[in-house]
Design a protein around this motif. Structure first.
Motif, PDB file in Angstrom:
ATOM      1  N   ALA A 140     -22.035 -10.755 -22.363  1.00 20.33           N
ATOM      2  CA  ALA A 140     -22.823 -10.045 -22.292  1.00 20.33           C
ATOM      3  C   ALA A 140     -23.544 -10.064 -23.249  1.00 20.33           C
ATOM      4  O   ALA A 140     -24.493 -10.228 -23.446  1.00 20.33           O
ATOM      5  CB  ALA A 140     -22.202  -8.045 -23.067  1.00 20.33           C
ATOM      6  N   ASN A 141     -23.233 -10.938 -24.451  1.00 20.93           N
ATOM      7  CA  ASN A 141     -24.238 -11.169 -25.714  1.00 20.93           C
ATOM      8  C   ASN A 141     -24.778 -12.420 -24.831  1.00 20.93           C
ATOM      9  O   ASN A 141     -26.025 -13.170 -25.770  1.00 20.93           O
ATOM     10  CB  ASN A 141     -22.957 -11.748 -26.335  1.00 20.93           C
ATOM     11  N   THR A 142     -24.384 -13.219 -24.294  1.00 21.80           N
ATOM     12  CA  THR A 142     -25.108 -14.650 -23.093  1.00 21.80           C
ATOM     13  C   THR A 142     -26.242 -13.879 -22.392  1.00 21.80           C
ATOM     14  O   THR A 142     -27.562 -14.339 -22.090  1.00 21.80           O
ATOM     15  CB  THR A 142     -24.800 -15.363 -22.742  1.00 21.80           C
ATOM     16  N   LEU A 143     -25.621 -12.832 -21.407  1.00 18.50           N
ATOM     17  CA  LEU A 143     -26.737 -12.595 -19.990  1.00 18.50           C
ATOM     18  C   LEU A 143     -27.647 -11.611 -21.036  1.00 18.50           C
ATOM     19  O   LEU A 143     -28.367 -11.652 -20.311  1.00 18.50           O
ATOM     20  CB  LEU A 143     -25.568 -11.936 -19.387  1.00 18.50           C
ATOM     21  N   TYR A 144     -27.865 -10.767 -21.528  1.00 17.65           N
ATOM     22  CA  TYR A 144     -28.522  -9.745 -22.249  1.00 17.65           C
ATOM     23  C   TYR A 144     -30.200 -10.445 -22.313  1.00 17.65           C
ATOM     24  O   TYR A 144     -31.121 -10.536 -22.016  1.00 17.65           O
ATOM     25  CB  TYR A 144     -28.366  -8.578 -22.822  1.00 17.65           C
ATOM     26  N   PRO A 145     -29.364 -11.718 -23.390  1.00 15.62           N
ATOM     27  CA  PRO A 145     -30.810 -12.331 -23.817  1.00 15.62           C
ATOM     28  C   PRO A 145     -31.167 -13.376 -22.470  1.00 15.62           C
ATOM     29  O   PRO A 145     -32.793 -13.340 -22.962  1.00 15.62           O
ATOM     30  CB  PRO A 145     -30.426 -13.134 -24.965  1.00 15.62           C
ATOM     31  N   LEU A 146     -30.368 -14.133 -21.865  1.00 13.58           N
ATOM     32  CA  LEU A 146     -30.869 -14.976 -19.964  1.00 13.58           C
ATOM     33  C   LEU A 146     -32.530 -13.736 -19.909  1.00 13.58           C
ATOM     34  O   LEU A 146     -32.868 -14.181 -19.474  1.00 13.58           O
ATOM     35  CB  LEU A 146     -29.536 -15.037 -19.577  1.00 13.58           C
ATOM     36  N   LEU A 147     -31.511 -12.390 -19.383  1.00 14.72           N
ATOM     37  CA  LEU A 147     -32.824 -11.574 -19.086  1.00 14.72           C
ATOM     38  C   LEU A 147     -33.759 -11.765 -19.513  1.00 14.72           C
ATOM     39  O   LEU A 147     -34.440 -11.782 -18.264  1.00 14.72           O
ATOM     40  CB  LEU A 147     -31.366 -10.382 -18.323  1.00 14.72           C
ATOM     41  N   ARG A 148     -33.900 -11.274 -20.867  1.00 14.61           N
ATOM     42  CA  ARG A 148     -35.151 -10.521 -20.923  1.00 14.61           C
ATOM     43  C   ARG A 148     -36.132 -12.586 -21.720  1.00 14.61           C
ATOM     44  O   ARG A 148     -36.637 -12.090 -21.098  1.00 14.61           O
ATOM     45  CB  ARG A 148     -35.041 -10.284 -23.112  1.00 14.61           C
ATOM     46  N   ARG A 149     -35.139 -13.793 -22.278  1.00 13.24           N
ATOM     47  CA  ARG A 149     -35.785 -14.949 -21.325  1.00 13.24           C
ATOM     48  C   ARG A 149     -36.553 -15.151 -20.093  1.00 13.24           C
ATOM     49  O   ARG A 149     -37.640 -15.674 -20.268  1.00 13.24           O
ATOM     50  CB  ARG A 149     -34.760 -15.786 -21.911  1.00 13.24           C
ATOM     51  N   MET A 150     -35.685 -14.795 -19.334  1.00 21.04           N
ATOM     52  CA  MET A 150     -35.935 -15.189 -17.994  1.00 21.04           C
ATOM     53  C   MET A 150     -37.518 -14.064 -17.149  1.00 21.04           C
ATOM     54  O   MET A 150     -38.067 -14.674 -16.416  1.00 21.04           O
ATOM     55  CB  MET A 150     -34.968 -15.579 -16.993  1.00 21.04           C
ATOM     56  N   GLU A 151     -37.693 -12.952 -17.654  1.00 24.02           N
ATOM     57  CA  GLU A 151     -38.442 -11.695 -17.894  1.00 24.02           C
ATOM     58  C   GLU A 151     -39.548 -12.515 -18.390  1.00 24.02           C
ATOM     59  O   GLU A 151     -40.299 -12.000 -17.597  1.00 24.02           O
ATOM     60  CB  GLU A 151     -37.845 -10.340 -18.327  1.00 24.02           C
ATOM     61  N   LYS A 152     -39.805 -12.723 -19.768  1.00 20.60           N
ATOM     62  CA  LYS A 152     -40.512 -13.107 -20.319  1.00 20.60           C
ATOM     63  C   LYS A 152     -41.200 -14.807 -19.780  1.00 20.60           C
ATOM     64  O   LYS A 152     -42.519 -14.706 -19.177  1.00 20.60           O
ATOM     65  CB  LYS A 152     -40.085 -13.980 -21.804  1.00 20.60           C
ATOM     66  N   GLN A 153     -40.547 -15.646 -18.497  1.00 19.66           N
ATOM     67  CA  GLN A 153     -40.861 -16.910 -17.848  1.00 19.66           C
ATOM     68  C   GLN A 153     -41.629 -16.319 -16.596  1.00 19.66           C
ATOM     69  O   GLN A 153     -41.606 -17.906 -16.425  1.00 19.66           O
ATOM     70  CB  GLN A 153     -39.653 -17.456 -17.740  1.00 19.66           C
ATOM     71  N   GLY A 154     -41.471 -15.589 -16.296  1.00 21.88           N
ATOM     72  CA  GLY A 154     -41.686 -14.849 -14.956  1.00 21.88           C
ATOM     73  C   GLY A 154     -40.895 -15.051 -14.136  1.00 21.88           C
ATOM     74  O   GLY A 154     -41.359 -14.653 -12.985  1.00 21.88           O
ATOM     75  N   LEU A 155     -39.404 -15.200 -14.656  1.00 27.05           N
ATOM     76  CA  LEU A 155     -38.899 -15.414 -12.806  1.00 27.05           C
ATOM     77  C   LEU A 155     -38.201 -14.260 -12.851  1.00 27.05           C
ATOM     78  O   LEU A 155     -37.327 -14.262 -11.724  1.00 27.05           O
ATOM     79  CB  LEU A 155     -37.321 -16.244 -13.679  1.00 27.05           C
ATOM     80  N   LEU A 156     -38.313 -13.222 -13.390  1.00 28.19           N
ATOM     81  CA  LEU A 156     -37.209 -11.968 -13.499  1.00 28.19           C
ATOM     82  C   LEU A 156     -38.478 -10.793 -13.743  1.00 28.19           C
ATOM     83  O   LEU A 156     -39.520 -10.895 -14.080  1.00 28.19           O
ATOM     84  CB  LEU A 156     -36.023 -10.896 -14.329  1.00 28.19           C
ATOM     85  N   GLU A 157     -38.813  -9.734 -12.593  1.00 29.13           N
ATOM     86  CA  GLU A 157     -39.342  -8.012 -13.036  1.00 29.13           C
ATOM     87  C   GLU A 157     -37.893  -7.068 -13.256  1.00 29.13           C
ATOM     88  O   GLU A 157     -37.050  -7.338 -13.447  1.00 29.13           O
ATOM     89  CB  GLU A 157     -40.041  -8.062 -11.683  1.00 29.13           C
ATOM     90  N   SER A 158     -38.700  -6.066 -14.069  1.00 29.10           N
ATOM     91  CA  SER A 158     -37.759  -5.637 -14.077  1.00 29.10           C
ATOM     92  C   SER A 158     -38.503  -4.223 -14.571  1.00 29.10           C
ATOM     93  O   SER A 158     -39.991  -3.828 -14.788  1.00 29.10           O
ATOM     94  CB  SER A 158     -37.444  -5.315 -16.046  1.00 29.10           C
ATOM     95  N   GLU A 159     -37.976  -3.259 -14.447  1.00 30.41           N
ATOM     96  CA  GLU A 159     -38.145  -1.576 -14.203  1.00 30.41           C
ATOM     97  C   GLU A 159     -37.580  -0.382 -14.665  1.00 30.41           C
ATOM     98  O   GLU A 159     -35.984  -0.483 -15.127  1.00 30.41           O
ATOM     99  CB  GLU A 159     -39.226  -1.543 -12.745  1.00 30.41           C
ATOM    100  N   TRP A 160     -37.813   0.391 -15.679  1.00 28.92           N
ATOM    101  CA  TRP A 160     -36.783   1.794 -16.298  1.00 28.92           C
ATOM    102  C   TRP A 160     -36.086   1.924 -14.919  1.00 28.92           C
ATOM    103  O   TRP A 160     -37.131   2.986 -14.140  1.00 28.92           O
ATOM    104  CB  TRP A 160     -37.113   1.690 -17.571  1.00 28.92           C
ATOM    105  N   ASN A 161     -34.917   2.874 -15.090  1.00 28.63           N
ATOM    106  CA  ASN A 161     -34.819   3.841 -13.836  1.00 28.63           C
ATOM    107  C   ASN A 161     -34.421   4.974 -15.492  1.00 28.63           C
ATOM    108  O   ASN A 161     -33.593   5.237 -15.962  1.00 28.63           O
ATOM    109  CB  ASN A 161     -33.638   3.369 -12.782  1.00 28.63           C
ATOM    110  N   THR A 162     -35.544   6.220 -15.307  1.00 21.93           N
ATOM    111  CA  THR A 162     -35.080   7.198 -15.884  1.00 21.93           C
ATOM    112  C   THR A 162     -33.911   8.420 -15.168  1.00 21.93           C
ATOM    113  O   THR A 162     -34.462   9.890 -16.193  1.00 21.93           O
ATOM    114  CB  THR A 162     -36.064   7.964 -16.588  1.00 21.93           C
ATOM    115  N   GLU A 163     -33.901   8.668 -14.222  1.00 19.82           N
ATOM    116  CA  GLU A 163     -33.919   9.605 -12.982  1.00 19.82           C
ATOM    117  C   GLU A 163     -31.869   9.649 -13.770  1.00 19.82           C
ATOM    118  O   GLU A 163     -31.919  11.652 -13.751  1.00 19.82           O
ATOM    119  CB  GLU A 163     -33.581   9.334 -11.563  1.00 19.82           C
ATOM    120  N   ASP A 164     -31.338   8.796 -14.546  1.00 19.90           N
ATOM    121  CA  ASP A 164     -30.160   9.489 -14.599  1.00 19.90           C
ATOM    122  C   ASP A 164     -30.154  10.014 -16.184  1.00 19.90           C
ATOM    123  O   ASP A 164     -31.114   9.598 -16.756  1.00 19.90           O
ATOM    124  CB  ASP A 164     -29.458   8.217 -14.350  1.00 19.90           C
TER     125      ASP A 164
END
Length: 113
Positions: free
Chosen positions: A49-73
């Motif tokens: 997890a300590n590797t994955l979460y920073p990787l996801l943020r970096r990939m999002e910053k690079q435009g490789l991933l998009e994200s959105e918050w689900n606040t229904e739960d």
């Protein structure tokens, strides 16, 4: 440096790039970080997890991933999905992965060119 440490270091290096490709492919179907972590580990793509979460943020910053918050739960979750640029990169990386895999398979069978 001991043999185990050397081996662990090389395994980590080998996995580093494969985790990026695995995320790009797996997030063709949107999911949140913990579910992604669990599914990758279940597939044998071991990532912390300590590797994955920073990787996801970096990939999002690079435009490789998009994200959105689900606040229904009760607990908001950030869902990631592969962007069009990420999809293009996944195609390129997959093609190169297959080329490398074929070359290494040939080497391990004693085939040399």
């Amino acid at each position: 440096m001991g043999t185990e440490e050397t081996t662990a270091g090389h395994i980590q290096e080998l996995r580093r790039g494969t985790v990026v490709l695995a995320c790009l492919v797996r997030l063709g179907t949107p999911d949140y970080g913990y579910a992604l972590l669990e599914s990758l580990n279940a597939l044998g793509i071991i990532v912390d997890a300590n590797t994955l979460y920073p990787l996801l943020r970096r990939m999002e910053k690079q435009g490789l991933l998009e994200s959105e918050w689900n606040t229904e739960d009760a607990r908001p979750r950030k869902f990631y999905r592969t962007s069009p640029a990420g999809e293009e990169l996944a195609v390129v990386l997959t093609k190169d992965w297959r080329r490398i895999d074929a070359a290494l398979t040939g080497l391990t069978r004693g085939e040399s060119k």
